[in-house]
Design an enzyme around this catalytic site. Structure first.
Site, short mmCIF file in Angstrom:
data_model
loop_
_atom_site.label_atom_id
_atom_site.label_comp_id
_atom_site.label_asym_id
_atom_site.label_seq_id
_atom_site.Cartn_x
_atom_site.Cartn_y
_atom_site.Cartn_z
N SER A 143 0.87 -1.19 0.00
CA SER A 143 0.00 0.00 0.00
C SER A 143 0.90 1.23 0.00
CB SER A 143 -0.86 -0.02 1.28
OG SER A 143 -1.43 1.24 1.51
N TYR A 156 -1.98 0.50 10.46
CA TYR A 156 -1.94 0.08 9.05
C TYR A 156 -0.62 0.51 8.40
CZ TYR A 156 -3.76 -0.88 4.34
OH TYR A 156 -3.95 -1.39 3.06
P1 NAP Z 1 -11.29 -6.55 1.88
O1 NAP Z 1 -12.29 -6.41 0.81
O2 NAP Z 1 -11.59 -6.07 3.24
O3 NAP Z 1 -10.84 -8.11 1.92
C1 NAP Z 1 -9.90 -8.54 2.86
C2 NAP Z 1 -9.71 -10.03 2.71
O4 NAP Z 1 -8.77 -10.47 3.70
C3 NAP Z 1 -11.00 -10.81 2.95
O5 NAP Z 1 -11.05 -11.90 2.05
C4 NAP Z 1 -10.86 -11.32 4.38
O6 NAP Z 1 -11.58 -12.51 4.53
C5 NAP Z 1 -9.34 -11.56 4.42
N1 NAP Z 1 -8.78 -11.59 5.77
C6 NAP Z 1 -8.80 -10.63 6.72
N2 NAP Z 1 -8.20 -11.06 7.83
C7 NAP Z 1 -7.79 -12.32 7.59
C8 NAP Z 1 -7.11 -13.31 8.35
N3 NAP Z 1 -6.74 -13.09 9.61
N4 NAP Z 1 -6.82 -14.49 7.76
C9 NAP Z 1 -7.21 -14.75 6.49
N5 NAP Z 1 -7.87 -13.86 5.72
C10 NAP Z 1 -8.15 -12.67 6.28
O7 NAP Z 1 -9.93 -5.83 1.49
P2 NAP Z 1 -9.20 -5.57 0.07
O8 NAP Z 1 -9.38 -4.15 -0.25
O9 NAP Z 1 -9.54 -6.61 -0.90
O10 NAP Z 1 -7.69 -5.72 0.58
C11 NAP Z 1 -6.85 -6.79 0.21
C12 NAP Z 1 -5.40 -6.35 0.44
O11 NAP Z 1 -5.13 -5.18 -0.34
C13 NAP Z 1 -5.09 -5.97 1.89
O12 NAP Z 1 -3.80 -6.43 2.22
C14 NAP Z 1 -5.12 -4.45 1.86
O13 NAP Z 1 -4.34 -3.90 2.88
C15 NAP Z 1 -4.56 -4.18 0.47
N6 NAP Z 1 -4.88 -2.87 -0.08
C16 NAP Z 1 -6.17 -2.49 -0.31
C17 NAP Z 1 -6.43 -1.22 -0.84
C18 NAP Z 1 -7.82 -0.74 -1.12
O14 NAP Z 1 -7.98 0.46 -1.47
N7 NAP Z 1 -8.85 -1.58 -1.04
C19 NAP Z 1 -5.36 -0.34 -1.12
C20 NAP Z 1 -4.06 -0.76 -0.87
C21 NAP Z 1 -3.83 -2.02 -0.36
P3 NAP Z 1 -12.19 -13.04 5.92
O15 NAP Z 1 -12.71 -11.84 6.66
O16 NAP Z 1 -13.22 -14.00 5.47
O17 NAP Z 1 -11.06 -13.71 6.62
#
Ligand code: NAP
Length: 253
Positions: A143, A156
């Site tokens: 990120s 974060y």
């Molecule tokens: P999201 O929609 O909230 O999805 C997060 C995923 O992580 C879900 O599948 C959740 O599933 C899983 N998860 C959370 N805690 C977990 C654990 N302890 N063990 C296993 N799985 C777990 O988020 P996203 O936006 O897709 O984010 C995915 C990645 O991209 C993250 O690392 C985030 O920091 C990064 N990111 C996102 C953005 C953005 O703008 N969205 C920007 C930069 C980076 P369960 O709850 O079912 O476990």
């Protein structure tokens, strides 16, 4: 882009958002996919849909903050598909969003358990398998927060900075064994995480208009690109999907 067909990928956090898009896209490219998350019903459903569309996928419930879970998942992956070629350390959380003086030490630590130790657990479990194969790619979802400070996001920003450090350290140690390690900084993406960030009302990211967020499919395509040797010049660092040149390489934007 060289072909990924027939390779095997393990995607953490595949129950929604970026991880779900990555699992579906890799499945369409002919990659065997292991979907993991804590919510079993969601990954079982998505894996079933990938299989109905001609792909090969299995779902394994796994909390990345628990090393035994991650090790079991890697073992099951190799048992089922015979290899582990691509590990996508995607699972991550941003909550609880709070200024340091309002934060709870226990829940602050849970973010570190998932975003930092979860990435370490993935690398620790997958690297011996990949070293034995003499090849493999580990993609850590990073990120912009890895290199910038944002109010209410100390948990974060710190966790993503540590994950970037893990990318650098792992590349240093593992590349002699034929393993590539690369980070992916996607910019803001239209997922549940951005809905939660907006609801917090803290810091400029929460005030972004949702229309600026990129679709998860763009990130999935970047993951597929980074999994190929065409992207090896980016190993050991974060590949930014905000960069126009990088978007062109991936074929999005
Ligand atoms: P999201 O929609 O909230 O999805 C997060 C995923 O992580 C879900 O599948 C959740 O599933 C899983 N998860 C959370 N805690 C977990 C654990 N302890 N063990 C296993 N799985 C777990 O988020 P996203 O936006 O897709 O984010 C995915 C990645 O991209 C993250 O690392 C985030 O920091 C990064 N990111 C996102 C953005 C953005 O703008 N969205 C920007 C930069 C980076 P369960 O709850 O079912 O476990």
């Amino acid at each position: 882009m060289d072909t990924l067909s027939g390779k095997t990928a393990l995607v953490t956090g595949a129950s929604r958002g970026i991880g779900e898009a990555a699992a579906r896209h890799l499945g369409e490219l002919g990659v065997n996919v292991v979907l993991t998350a804590r919510t079993a019903s969601d990954i079982v459903k998505i894996a079933g849909e990938i299989n109905e569309n001609g792909g090969k996928a299995i779902a394994i419930q796994c909390d990345v903050s628990n090393y035994d879970d991650v090790l079991h998942t890697v073992e099951k992956c190799v048992e089922t598909f015979g290899s582990l070629d691509i590990l996508v350390n995607n699972a991550g959380v941003v909550e609880p969003i709070a200024r340091i003086t309002d934060s709870d030490p226990v829940t602050w630590g849970h973010v570190i358990d998932i975003n930092v130790k979860g990435v370490y657990h993935g690398i620790r479990a997958a690297a011996p398998v990949m070293e034995k194969q003499g090849s493999g790619v580990i993609i850590n979802i990073s990120s912009g927060a890895a290199t910038s400070a944002l109010e209410g996001w100390s948990q974060y920003c710190s966790s993503k900075a540590a994950a970037l450090s893990l990318t650098r350290c792992a590349q240093l140690e593992l590349s002699p064994g034929g393993i590539r390690v690369v980070g992916l900084s996607p910019g803001t993406v239209a997922t549940q995480m951005q809905i939660d960030i907006k609801a917090s009302g803290i810091n400029p990211v929460s005030r972004l208009d949702p229309s600026v967020h990129i679709p998860p499919l763009w990130v999935a395509k970047a993951i597929a690109y980074l999994a190929t040797d065409d992207a090896s010049e980016f190993d050991g660092g974060d590949f930014s999907l905000r960069d126009e040149g990088n978007r062109a390489r991936v074929g999005v934007g």
